[in-house]
Design an enzyme around this catalytic site. Structure first.
Site, mmCIF file in Angstrom:
data_model
loop_
_atom_site.group_PDB
_atom_site.id
_atom_site.type_symbol
_atom_site.label_atom_id
_atom_site.label_comp_id
_atom_site.label_asym_id
_atom_site.label_seq_id
_atom_site.Cartn_x
_atom_site.Cartn_y
_atom_site.Cartn_z
ATOM 1 N N ASN A 83 -7.747 4.975 -2.794
ATOM 2 C CA ASN A 83 -7.208 3.746 -2.202
ATOM 3 C C ASN A 83 -6.613 2.851 -3.288
ATOM 4 O OD1 ASN A 83 -6.609 1.995 -0.132
ATOM 5 N ND2 ASN A 83 -8.701 1.300 0.197
ATOM 6 N N HIS B 95 -2.080 1.111 6.979
ATOM 7 C CA HIS B 95 -2.363 1.239 5.549
ATOM 8 C C HIS B 95 -1.970 2.615 5.032
ATOM 9 C CE1 HIS B 95 -4.199 0.139 1.817
ATOM 10 N NE2 HIS B 95 -5.211 0.976 1.909
ATOM 11 N N CYS C 173 0.823 -1.216 0.000
ATOM 12 C CA CYS C 173 0.000 0.000 0.000
ATOM 13 C C CYS C 173 0.852 1.259 0.000
ATOM 14 C CB CYS C 173 -0.925 0.000 1.214
ATOM 15 S SG CYS C 173 -0.061 -0.180 2.794
#
Length: 399
Positions: free
Chosen positions: A356, A335, A64
């Protein structure tokens, strides 16, 4: 009908550390399948919506940090007037694994190992190794369409553990070549030269001549009360394998920085905890309920139904409240995401528009709306262009 929201316990396990997550895409599919209704209770109007590249999917990998911070650099390129271009996230991750492995061996294994990293790793790898277009290095081989790093990381960790045991009484200095060969086997060989728009480049020359961003233009922030504000401190999270020191600021300055950056046309790379039941990926909404302590041990079915049926009042986030969550490990470095805009709900409350890297499977096709209180409470770090930092902050850190 109201949505059947995913179990908080599943989230807590799955997102406990972005660096060790290998079945993320399968879990997201399972979570998303629990929905019974879409977008119930919230109506968002975008106020600022800065340019960014398309939504991507990190697949079964804890990368991520590379997807979000490279997405941030892609928006930096657009801001600088350059052509939108997806950058090679797995090239950055691969370079990071090589440097992280070197640290692991030098520290005799006394540091964490896994997929994870921090936004500053993207800047550091860009400065040291350059970058490629994603089209020239995807890290996908043998017909694969998504990352799946489980077997690779098991092999790499086994190799590193064997190296530090020194079975021959001395370190085998050829280990780096063997390590790189293993990365080649799983991710493919990095092309030393490649063609872009009819011209030949190396990763370093491409970074300099085409991407053209200055690594020194970026600054990272954290917030903790156990070290002084307005001074640099260690980012104390396992994925900070580079032992980076960042500017420690009050949490209210997080939102001051983001607001100022967005208004000036700069996006922000954002690291945060996403393990709370009031962070909903399927709904694309995150906020802080008035009494978040009530959710420490999970949520009931009725609480889950009520959480996202519309906007709720939020508490003022105090330094003590934030620090307690850090100390209790209720706020962890889960994250990395990319803040690209600002929006208002139907009551006029502001939320950040967040890009995202879990594909486009949620209500907002890969985006989320995150309240300012959530950012103040659950942020682990921010990376931003220095030009986006407000004078009220820049003057205190001699920026």
């Amino acid at each position: 009908m109201i949505k059947n929201y995913f179990l908080a316990t599943a989230l807590a396990v799955a997102f406990a550390n972005c660096g060790v997550l290998h079945a993320q895409d399968d879990l997201i599919k399972k979570i998303s399948s629990n929905k019974t209704e879409g977008k119930a209770g919230f109506t968002f109007t975008r106020i600022i919506d800065l340019a960014s590249t398309p939504i991507e999917n990190q697949g079964s990998s804890g990368t991520c940090w590379s997807y979000s911070a490279n997405s941030f650099l892609e928006s930096e390129m657009i801001k600088a007037g350059k052509k939108p271009l997806p950058l090679a996230k797995i090239f950055t991750a691969r370079c990071s694994y090589m440097d992280k492995a070197d640290n692991f061996v030098r520290m005799n294994g006394a540091v964490s190992w896994g997929d994870g990293g921090e936004p500053h790793d993207v800047i550091n790898m860009y400065a040291k190794y350059g970058i490629l277009p994603e089209a020239n290095y995807t890290g996908l081989i043998n017909g694969a369409t998504k990352n799946n790093f489980g077997a690779m990381q098991k092999s790499l960790k086994g190799m590193l553990d064997s190296i530090i045991k020194n079975p021959n009484g001395a370190l085998d200095l050829s280990w780096k070549k063997h390590f790189a060969d293993t990365l080649d086997a799983y991710l493919g060989t990095v092309p030393p030269m490649f063609t872009y728009d009819g011209k030949q480049y190396t990763p370093k020359s491409f970074a300099k001549e085409v991407v053209g961003l200055n690594p020194d233009d970026y600054v990272e922030f954290i917030s903790q009360t156990n070290t002084p504000y307005w001074q640099k401190a260690m980012m104390m999270v396992p994925d900070n394998w580079a032992f980076q020191w960042d500017w420690n600021i009050p949490a209210t300055a997080f939102t001051e920085i983001i607001d100022n950056a967005l208004k000036k046309g700069y996006t922000v790379a954002w690291g945060a905890d996403v393990s709370e039941p009031y962070f909903s990926w399927p709904n694309g909404v995150a906020f802080v309920p008035e009494h978040p302590e009530q959710y420490k041990k999970g949520v009931t079915l009725e609480q889950k139904k009520a959480l996202f049926n519309g906007p709720k009042p939020e508490p003022a986030i105090t330094p003590e409240m934030r620090q307690q969550a850090l100390e209790d490990l209720l706020t962890t470095d889960d994250h990395g995401m990319h803040i690209v805009g600002l929006a208002k709900d139907q009551n006029g409350k502001e939320y950040y528009l967040v890009k995202n890297s879990w594909g486009a499977s949620n209500d907002y096709k890969g985006y989320l709306y995150v309240s300012k209180a959530y950012v103040q409470y659950k942020t682990t770090g921010l990376l931003v262009n220095k030009k986006g930092v407000p004078k009220s902050v820049a003057s205190k850190i001699a920026l």
